[in-house]
Structures are given as C-alpha cells and as structure tokens.
Enzyme design. Structure first.
Site, PDB file in Angstrom:
ATOM      1  CE  LYS A  84      -3.992  -1.638   4.720  1.00 61.30           C
ATOM      2  NZ  LYS A  84      -4.460  -2.387   5.937  1.00 61.30           N
ATOM      3  CE  LYS A 125       0.117  -2.518   3.806  1.00 62.25           C
ATOM      4  NZ  LYS A 125      -0.826  -3.661   4.557  1.00 62.25           N
TER       5      LYS A 125
HETATM    6  N1  LIG Z   1       1.444  -9.170   6.717  1.00 62.74           N
HETATM    7  C1  LIG Z   1      -0.069  -8.938   6.177  1.00 62.74           C
HETATM    8  O1  LIG Z   1      -1.026  -9.442   6.926  1.00 62.74           O
HETATM    9  C2  LIG Z   1      -0.120  -7.778   5.227  1.00 62.74           C
HETATM   10  C3  LIG Z   1      -1.502  -7.530   4.836  1.00 62.74           C
HETATM   11  C4  LIG Z   1      -1.510  -6.830   3.809  1.00 62.74           C
HETATM   12  C5  LIG Z   1      -0.654  -6.510   2.852  1.00 62.74           C
HETATM   13  N2  LIG Z   1       0.657  -6.683   3.283  1.00 62.74           N
HETATM   14  C6  LIG Z   1       1.867  -6.188   2.546  1.00 62.74           C
HETATM   15  O2  LIG Z   1       2.381  -7.269   1.997  1.00 62.74           O
HETATM   16  C7  LIG Z   1       4.068  -6.764   1.787  1.00 62.74           C
HETATM   17  C8  LIG Z   1       4.581  -8.145   2.453  1.00 62.74           C
HETATM   18  O3  LIG Z   1       4.453  -8.193   3.778  1.00 62.74           O
HETATM   19  P1  LIG Z   1       4.815  -9.427   4.735  1.00 62.74           P
HETATM   20  O4  LIG Z   1       4.106  -9.205   5.986  1.00 62.74           O
HETATM   21  O5  LIG Z   1       4.590 -10.663   3.934  1.00 62.74           O
HETATM   22  O6  LIG Z   1       6.400  -9.101   4.904  1.00 62.74           O
HETATM   23  P2  LIG Z   1       7.484  -9.866   5.817  1.00 62.74           P
HETATM   24  O7  LIG Z   1       6.793 -11.316   6.328  1.00 62.74           O
HETATM   25  O8  LIG Z   1       8.300  -9.228   6.444  1.00 62.74           O
HETATM   26  O9  LIG Z   1       8.340 -10.733   4.324  1.00 62.74           O
HETATM   27  C9  LIG Z   1       8.903  -9.619   3.584  1.00 62.74           C
HETATM   28  C10 LIG Z   1       9.538 -10.402   2.460  1.00 62.74           C
HETATM   29  O10 LIG Z   1      10.403  -9.499   1.415  1.00 62.74           O
HETATM   30  C11 LIG Z   1      11.495  -9.966   1.516  1.00 62.74           C
HETATM   31  N3  LIG Z   1      12.273  -8.761   0.866  1.00 62.74           N
HETATM   32  C12 LIG Z   1      12.605  -7.696   1.640  1.00 62.74           C
HETATM   33  N4  LIG Z   1      13.215  -6.844   0.876  1.00 62.74           N
HETATM   34  C13 LIG Z   1      13.615  -7.718  -0.334  1.00 62.74           C
HETATM   35  C14 LIG Z   1      14.479  -7.217  -1.294  1.00 62.74           C
HETATM   36  N5  LIG Z   1      15.242  -6.167  -1.460  1.00 62.74           N
HETATM   37  N6  LIG Z   1      14.466  -8.250  -2.531  1.00 62.74           N
HETATM   38  C15 LIG Z   1      14.030  -9.504  -2.252  1.00 62.74           C
HETATM   39  N7  LIG Z   1      12.870  -9.865  -1.392  1.00 62.74           N
HETATM   40  C16 LIG Z   1      12.990  -8.807  -0.245  1.00 62.74           C
HETATM   41  C17 LIG Z   1      12.185 -10.629   2.456  1.00 62.74           C
HETATM   42  O11 LIG Z   1      12.951 -11.512   2.219  1.00 62.74           O
HETATM   43  P3  LIG Z   1      13.789 -12.434   3.316  1.00 62.74           P
HETATM   44  O12 LIG Z   1      12.817 -13.516   3.381  1.00 62.74           O
HETATM   45  O13 LIG Z   1      15.349 -12.918   2.795  1.00 62.74           O
HETATM   46  O14 LIG Z   1      14.054 -11.680   4.457  1.00 62.74           O
HETATM   47  C18 LIG Z   1      10.750 -11.404   3.114  1.00 62.74           C
HETATM   48  O15 LIG Z   1      10.624 -12.637   2.482  1.00 62.74           O
HETATM   49  C19 LIG Z   1       4.028  -5.605   2.545  1.00 62.74           C
HETATM   50  O16 LIG Z   1       3.813  -4.602   1.430  1.00 62.74           O
HETATM   51  C20 LIG Z   1       2.731  -5.330   3.321  1.00 62.74           C
HETATM   52  O17 LIG Z   1       2.588  -4.215   3.725  1.00 62.74           O
HETATM   53  C21 LIG Z   1       0.736  -7.330   4.475  1.00 62.74           C
END
Ligand SMILES: NC(=O)c1ccc[n+]([C@@H]2O[C@H](COP(=O)([O-])OP(=O)(O)OC[C@H]3O[C@@H](n4cnc5c(N)ncnc54)[C@H](OP(=O)(O)O)[C@@H]3O)[C@@H](O)[C@H]2O)c1
Length: 416
Positions: A199, A99
């Site tokens: 959002k 977002k």
């Molecule tokens: N969690 C939720 O409930 C939720 C809901 C709606 C939207 N979102 C959105 O979804 C997205 C992901 O959230 P998440 O909760 O899944 O985050 P997360 O669990 O912290 O995972 C982030 C991932 O991004 C990878 N990453 C970070 N920088 C990178 C780079 N430069 N190159 C390649 N990979 C990279 C990390 O790699 P490593 O595994 O190697 O550390 C990790 O696998 C965010 O934009 C968030 O705002 C999340």
C-alpha cells in the site's frame, strides 16, 4: 454529465466479492448490473445470488462483449495479473482491490491502461474504505506533500489492539483476525508488514510521483514483538502500532514499514481494531487525518463500489504527480531510531549502531535504544531472527524531524 450504464464481470466471490454484491444490491444510485461472477472452487456453497451468475471459465467474462467492467477480487495475484492485463487489452475497464498486483506491476499496468485507453482503478487496494488514492490524485494534486504515513493494515492493528487492550496472546488474536475476514488468505503478508508495504508503494506513486518496487522498502513485521516488549510499552505509557511512512526530504523519499512506539497523545493511538489511518502532510494543506475501516467485506466492497460509480462518470487516474517528473528517488539510506530487544547479546552487533542512547541487560529482557542506518537494518535481516524484535522510535533522515524529537523526548523522559 450523463452516467454510463455498466455491465460487470466479477472475479472472486469471497469476503470482498460478497461484500460488493450486498452493497451493490442495496445502493440505488449506481447504474451497474452483474453479468457473470467467475470463481475457482466448484464444490463451494454460495449463499447468494442465483447460480446462473457463476462461471469457472475466465473467458466467459474476458471474451464477453456484454461485459464492460472487470472487477477483480481474487486472492491470487498471479492469476489476477493475467486476468487484469487481458481485460485491459480487451478494452474493458478494471477495478481491483489487489494491492500486491498493483504494487508489483504498477509501471506495466499504467502503460497497458494508457496504450489500450482503458481505465484501471484500485481505491480498495489502499486502506480499504479510506478514499486515499482519489484524494491524492484530485485534492492534493498540486500540494507539495512532505509525508504520508499511518496505519495501513487492518488485521495487524486488530491483533495489536486485542493484545494491548484485552491482554489476548498474539496467536489467538491472529486467529480472531482471520475468523473476521480481516487477514489476507496467507496472513504472513499482514504480519510481516508486506501488505502495508504494497500500500505504501502505491501511495508513494500517487503522492510523490515515484514508482518503487515494494521489496525496496524497509519492512519489519509485528510477528517478533514479544510479550516483554508489550510490557515495556505498557510501563512507559506507550502503544505499539504497525506504522507505514513515506517522508519527502529534498528529492528523496524515506520509506519504512515497522512496528512503532506511539505515545497515547499521538492520534494513531486512538485508531484501534481493523481501523486504518492515513496522515497526509502538505506545504499548503498542512496535516490532515483520514480514519476508516481498513478491512472487511463491506468497507472494502464500498470502496470497490465507489470505483465502479466513478467509472459511470468515465473517471480515470491521470497520475498527475508522476507526470510532473520531479526526479524524485527512493532514499537508499537514512538513520532510524530503534528499540531493539534480544535474548542473547550474541544476536546483536553493537558496532552496527551509530549511536546508542540506552542499553539494558536483564533477566529475560534486554534491549538497546539507538540510531542505526536503514540499510544496515535491512542487510542484517533482524526480522528473520526470532529472538530479536525491532520497534521503531522515529525516522531521522538527513535532518532530525521535529516529531521525532518530540516522541524521543517523551520516551527518554519515561526511561529516566
Ligand atoms: N478481506 C479484506 O478485508 C480485504 C481488504 C482490502 C483488499 N482486499 C483484497 O481483495 C482481494 C480479495 O480478498 P478476499 O478477502 O475477498 O479473499 P477471499 O475471501 O479469500 O476470496 C477470494 C476469492 O477469489 C476466488 N479466486 C481465487 N483464485 C481464483 C481464480 N484463479 N479464478 C477465479 N476466482 C478465483 C476464490 O474463489 P472460490 O470462492 O471458488 O474459492 C474466492 O471467491 C485480495 O486481493 C485482497 O488483498 C481484501
């Protein structure tokens, strides 16, 4: 229409990435296969899938002719901007849940997507599993919407529910939200209201045809809500929810994100834990309510999957409201009715209020209820003063809204 077979390059394999992987593995109808998954940390243990998928070089996806869809699920909005713009320019469709990326660069991203004729979809970026963007685009494309509001952030709603229902303190409740994967990597984005503001700005583009910078939207977080405020709410039979709201008045959109008192008869009072709610009010459809999980790997992964599925039918946003060019602007100033609690009277300037309907000074808990302009609230940076908490009662705008009158009447009745 014959569905396209898609080849996916995924960036990020954290909470949402693994959620997508599992939903994709279990669904049968969708025609999409993973080619590569790009992650950052070479030392991290990955429970699945086979190691062959993983790469640490973004070009293995961005320059891979086999990949036709880039799925961006990282927690780094700056890296995401580079990756998403390159992918679009390289002719790859993009699905993202980010977002911050979309809200801060929407204008630019729409223009690249149109210039290179590559679709960009981001349903998961707004309230995770609730299909709000596609509904605004397709179902409400011709309705004259008057407001879109609701609970747009799963982790703060989870925290506020734990505090209200189980009496858990703010700190442990935040830890629980982090442990469950509901919070952003930096939870400041959630608790300060910034995530809801991102959002809201995306929703404003699809609902009203107006692109706004999120920083222009008044946003107050939940981090300064005190135990005394929660007790006050409890005594009055009210709940505190972090509410995002955009309301159209004439050619202006009044937008705000803030903790708000809601009465127990308000539908938002029934929306608990990581659930989100979106209330849409239109001239023809009138009021409708969507409730669904607003955080977590599976609900968010499901929304990403739905976008991938839409791409198999060559779907893209047409930005119908933006193309109507209604000359809508973001309201610079409007009146809001607030409850403001404080420890020291010196922290509050009573002259800032247009009207004070109630004030109370007591040992350990003092507050005023009154009307103040949104610009004054923004200018005074109350949100940075840890001894002051601001909770919205209602938004007044140029004309008093009926629902505000209702909420106010209820609160005043309790206060008597
Ligand atoms: N969690 C939720 O409930 C939720 C809901 C709606 C939207 N979102 C959105 O979804 C997205 C992901 O959230 P998440 O909760 O899944 O985050 P997360 O669990 O912290 O995972 C982030 C991932 O991004 C990878 N990453 C970070 N920088 C990178 C780079 N430069 N190159 C390649 N990979 C990279 C990390 O790699 P490593 O595994 O190697 O550390 C990790 O696998 C965010 O934009 C968030 O705002 C999340």
């Amino acid at each position: 229409m014959k569905r396209k077979q898609l080849k996916l390059g995924i960036f990020g394999f954290g909470c949402v990435g693994t959620g997508l992987y599992q939903t994709l593995s279990e669904t049968t109808g969708i025609q999409a296969n993973i080619v590569k998954i790009c992650v950052k940390d070479r030392t991290k243990y990955r429970p699945f899938p086979t190691q062959d998928y993983f790469t640490f070089d973004r070009n293995d996806i961005l320059n891979n002719p086999e990949v036709d869809v880039v799925v961006e699920l990282m927690d780094d909005a700056d890296a995401a901007f580079q990756i998403v713009t390159t992918a679009l320019k390289n002719g790859k469709a993009v699905v993202t849940a980010n977002k911050k990326l979309i809200a801060e660069h929407l204008d630019h991203l729409i223009s690249i997507s149109q210039q290179y004729n590559t679709p960009l979809l981001y349903e998961a970026a707004c309230c995770a599993s609730i299909p709000v963007i596609r509904n605004l685009e397709e179902y409400y494309d011709n309705d004259l919407l008057s407001s879109v509001s609701g609970i747009f952030n799963g982790s703060t709603n989870y925290i506020l529910t734990k505090i209200a229902d189980e009496g858990i303190d703010y700190g442990p409740a935040l830890e629980m939200a982090i442990d469950k994967g509901f919070a952003e990597t930096d939870p400041t984005y959630d608790i300060k209201g910034w995530d809801s503001r991102y959002k809201l700005s995306i929703i404003i583009a699809h609902a009203f045809g107006l692109i706004v910078q999120p920083s222009d939207i008044l946003s107050i977080g939940i981090d300064q809500v005190k135990t005394k405020d929660i007790q006050y709410a409890r005594e009055k039979g009210l709940l505190i929810k972090l509410v995002a709201s955009a309301q159209r008045e004439g050619n202006e959109v009044l937008a705000v994100v803030a903790p708000k008192f809601v009465s127990k008869s308000n539908v938002l009072a029934t929306v608990n834990n990581e659930y989100n709610a979106v209330q849409i009010t239109g001239a023809f459809s009138e009021q409708q309510l969507f409730i669904g999980k607003g955080a977590g790997g599976f609900p968010t992964g499901a929304a990403v999957l739905s976008d991938i599925s839409a791409l198999t039918f060559a779907y893209r946003y047409e930005y119908k409201k933006l193309n109507q060019k209604d000359n809508i602007v973001l309201a610079k100033d409007f009146l809001v009715e607030v409850y403001m609690s404080f420890e020291d009277q010196a922290d509050i300037n009573f002259d800032d209020f247009h009207l004070i309907s109630e004030s109370y000074v007591g040992k350990g808990h003092s507050y005023i209820i009154g009307q103040i302009s949104s610009s004054q609230l923004k200018k005074q940076k109350w949100s940075e003063n840890p001894s002051v908490s601001v909770i919205l009662i209602g938004k007044i705008g140029q004309e008093k809204a009926n629902n505000l009158q209702h909420e106010l009447a209820e609160i005043e009745a309790y206060c008597e």
